[in-house]
Design an enzyme around this catalytic site. Structure first.
Site, PDB file in Angstrom:
ATOM      1  N   GLU A  34      -2.632  48.728   3.178  1.00 40.13           N
ATOM      2  CA  GLU A  34      -1.216  49.269   2.925  1.00 40.13           C
ATOM      3  C   GLU A  34      -0.881  50.564   3.504  1.00 40.13           C
ATOM      4  OE1 GLU A  34      -0.056  48.685  -1.191  1.00 40.13           O
ATOM      5  OE2 GLU A  34      -0.332  46.629  -1.154  1.00 40.13           O
ATOM      6  N   GLU A  50      -3.325  39.914  -0.289  1.00 45.10           N
ATOM      7  CA  GLU A  50      -2.878  40.079  -1.598  1.00 45.10           C
ATOM      8  C   GLU A  50      -1.725  39.261  -2.070  1.00 45.10           C
ATOM      9  OE1 GLU A  50      -2.475  44.289  -3.050  1.00 45.10           O
ATOM     10  OE2 GLU A  50      -3.932  44.948  -1.665  1.00 45.10           O
TER      11      GLU A  50
END
Length: 509
Positions: free
Chosen positions: A177, A308
Site C-alpha cells: 500500500e 488483501e
C-alpha cells in the site's frame, strides 16, 4: 423444489485455464491477536505447540490445503526490520507497532518462526519487504539470508542462527500500500522505488523470485497503468522488465462508511444485500485492472494479485479498536463464495489472492478464545474447505442462456445466483451460491461432453444470516450433506435454499 429452474450449460470436455491454488492464499499480519495468541503461543504454553506454534491452528489450516501465507504485513511490513526478529529471542529488540494498537512488539515471532510455520502448514511463504521505511540493502540481505546457499555474510549469519540449508522463498512483495501506509507515495514515485528494490532482490541459485509490486487501492486504474508503463511499451512486442513479475491490488467489502463500517452480527436484510452488492463489485475491479494490463501485456505475462480482500466491520465491543477483531457469520461465508466464483473466471490473469486475515483479524478462518484457548472454525473457513477441489483445477465455463435471477438493491441490481465449476484428476466440482434471503432457487445443470457418477453434495447455510460459531456452540454454521440433487436426462437439478452455498462433486464417467 420449484417448477422453474435456472438453466446452466457446462461442457465437461472443454477445460479452460487452470485455477491457481494460490487464489486460496492467506494473510498473517502482526496485528491484534493474529500472530500472538493466534498462530504463536510460545513454547511454555499449555496449548500443544511446536516451537511455540499452535498445532490445532496448523491442523485446521492444513485441512484447507493452504497454498501460501503472506507475512509480516500489511501496513506492519513497512515498519518491520527483519534483523530485529532473528537470533535468541531474549536478545531481540522490541519496537512499537504504531499502525495497530500502538502496542509493543517483542519480535519473538520472526523470520525463523515464520518459516517453521510455513513448513508445518505445507504452505509457500509470501514475504512483504519493507519499502516504506527500509532500505534496498536491507531487503536484498533478507533475500540472501533466506535463499542463498554456499558461503556469504548472510549465509553465515543464518547458519549461526541455527539454519544450515536455505529455504525456498519465491514470493516477495515490494512493499505494501505504497499509496497509503506504505509511504504515501505517488504512483510515479513508487514505480521508481519498485524498480530499485526489485533490481537488487536477486535470484540465488535455483530460487527464482516472483516479485510483486504494491499495486492499486480499489479502482485506482491510473496506478496500475503507471506500473505497467514502467515495465515496457504498449502492444504485442511487450517484454516485461525483470524486476517485477506481478502487481497487486486491494479491495475490502465495506457496505457502510470508513468511519462506521457496520456491525458484524447485528444487521438486517437490507444491510445484507448492500454487502453483497459491494462484494460483487470485485468482478468489476479485477476486470478493470486486467483491461489496463492487457493494453500493455496482451500475452498476460504479468500476474495480478489480490493480496488483501474480505469483509471489514466495526470491531467487537470491548476489544482494542486497533486489533480489528470481528465475528464471522453466514453473510461473510457468502461473500467468500461469491469472491471465489469471480476469481475462477479471471484465472488467466489473477494468479494469487489472500484473504485478510487468517486468525482473529477481519474475515478470519479461525477464532481463538483468549480465556479458554478454544479454537472456532468460522463459516468462511468452511467455504475454503468445501472449495479446495478447485485448486489447480481446469476451469469449466458455465453458460447461462436465460441469465440468473436478480434483485433491486437501492440503485443497483444484484444477481442472486452465482456459480463456477472445474475439473481435475477425473473429478468435477461445481460451486453454487443462492444469495437471495427470501427466495429459493433451482439450477438445471445441462452437462455436455460427458457425465458424472458418484455424485455427492454438501450445503452450508443456517437459519439466519447473522448466525455464527462460538466456543460454546462451534457448529451452528457448518457443512452437511445436501440431499436435494436429482439426476435428469441432461445432467443434474440442484435445489438451493435461501442464503446457501452448495457444492456438487462427481467423477467423470
Amino acid at each position: 423444489m420449484t417448477d422453474q429452474a435456472v438453466p446452466a450449460i457446462i461442457n465437461l470436455d472443454v477445460p479452460g485455464p487452470v485455477i491457481s491454488r494460490h487464489l486460496y492464499g492467506h494473510f498473517a499480519e502482526h496485528l491484534g491477536r493474529c500472530i500472538y495468541d493466534g498462530f504463536y503461543v510460545g513454547e511454555d504454553s499449555d496449548i500443544p505447540n511446536a516451537g511455540g506454534i499452535r498445532l490445532d491452528v496448523v491442523e485446521a489450516l492444513r485441512a484447507l490445503n493452504i497454498p501460501n501465507l503472506r507475512w509480516p504485513g500489511g501496513c506492519f511490513a513497512d515498519e518491520y526490520h527483519w534483523m530485529d526478529g532473528i537470533g535468541p529471542r531474549d536478545r531481540r529488540p522490541a519496537m512499537v507497532n504504531t499502525h495497530w494498537g500502538n502496542v509493543e512488539e517483542n519480535n519473538h515471532f520472526g523470520t525463523h518462526e515464520f518459516m517453521a510455520l510455513c513448513e508445518l502448514l505445507g504452505a509457500e511463504p509470501y514475504i512483504s519487504g519493507n519499502v516504506g521505511s527500509g532500505t534496498v540493502r536491507e531487503m536484498s540481505d533478507w533475500v540472501e539470508y533466506l535463499t542463498r546457499e554456499g558461503d556469504s555474510p548472510m549465509v553465515r549469519l543464518r547458519k549461526a542462527n541455527g539454519r544450515e540449508e536455505p529455504w525456498r522463498v519465491r514470493f516477495w512483495g515490494l512493499g505494501n500500500e505504497a499509496w497509503g501506509c506504505g509511504g504515501h507515495m505517488s504512483a510515479e514515485q513508487y514505480a521508481a522505488e519498485a524498480r530499485r528494490f526489485g533490481t537488487y532482490c536477486r535470484d540465488h541459485g535455483e530460487n527464482k523470485l516472483y516479485r510483486i509490486a504494491a499495486g492499486a487501492n480499489s479502482d485506482d486504474y491510473a496506478w496500475t497503468e503507471t506500473l505497467m508503463k514502467q515495465l515496457g511499451g504498449l502492444g504485442c512486442a511487450y517484454r516485461p522488465a525483470a524486476f517485477m513479475q506481478a502487481l497487486s491490488m486491494h479491495y475490502y467489502t465495506i457496505p457502510g462508511t470508513w468511519q462506521d463500517k457496520g456491525d458484524a452480527t447485528v444487521f438486517d436484510t437490507g444491510d445484507y444485500y448492500r454487502t453483497m452488492v459491494q462484494a460483487a463489485r470485485v468482478d468489476e475491479l479485477i476486470t478493470g485492472h486486467s483491461a489496463v494490463m492487457d493494453c500493455y501485456d496482451p500475452g498476460r505475462n504479468v500476474g495480478l494479485v489480490l493480496d488483501e480482500w474480505g469483509t471489514w466491520w466495526n470491531v467487537e465491543p470491548g476489544t482494542n479498536p486497533g486489533f480489528l477483531h470481528q465475528q464471522n457469520t453466514l453473510r461473510d461465508a457468502l461473500v467468500a463464495s461469491l469472491h471465489f466464483d469471480v476469481f475462477h473466471r479471471h484465472a488467466e490473469r489473477l494468479v494469487m489472492a489472500n484473504i485478510a486475515q487468517t486468525v482473529n483479524v477481519l474475515q478470519a478462518m479461525i477464532l481463538t478464545d483468549p480465556g479458554s484457548g478454544a479454537l472456532v472454525l468460522t463459516p468462511t473457513y468452511h467455504v475454503f474447505e468445501m472449495n479446495k477441489g478447485h485448486q489447480d483445477a481446469a476451469l469449466l465455463r458455465i453458460d447461462l442462456p436465460a441469465g440468473v435471477p436478480d434483485r433491486a438493491v437501492d440503485s443497483a441490481r444484484l444477481p442472486t445466483v452465482s456459480m463456477s465449476a472445474s475439473r481435475k484428476d477425473g473429478r468435477v466440482l461445481i460451486s453454487l451460491s443462492n444469495l437471495d434471503a427470501a427466495e429459493t432457487a433451482d439450477i438445471e445443470l445441462d452437462l455436455r461432453g460427458g457425465a458424472l457418477t458418484e455424485v455427492s453434495s454438501r450445503i452450508l447455510t443456517s437459519g439466519g444470516l447473522q448466525d455464527h460459531n462460538t466456543p460454546e456452540v462451534p457448529g451452528i454454521v457448518a457443512p452437511r450433506v445436501h440431499e436435494h440433487v436429482k439426476e435428469t436426462a441432461s445432467g443434474l437439478r440442484v435445489h438451493l435454499p435461501v442464503h446457501s452455498f452448495v457444492t456438487v462433486e462427481g467423477r467423470l464417467a
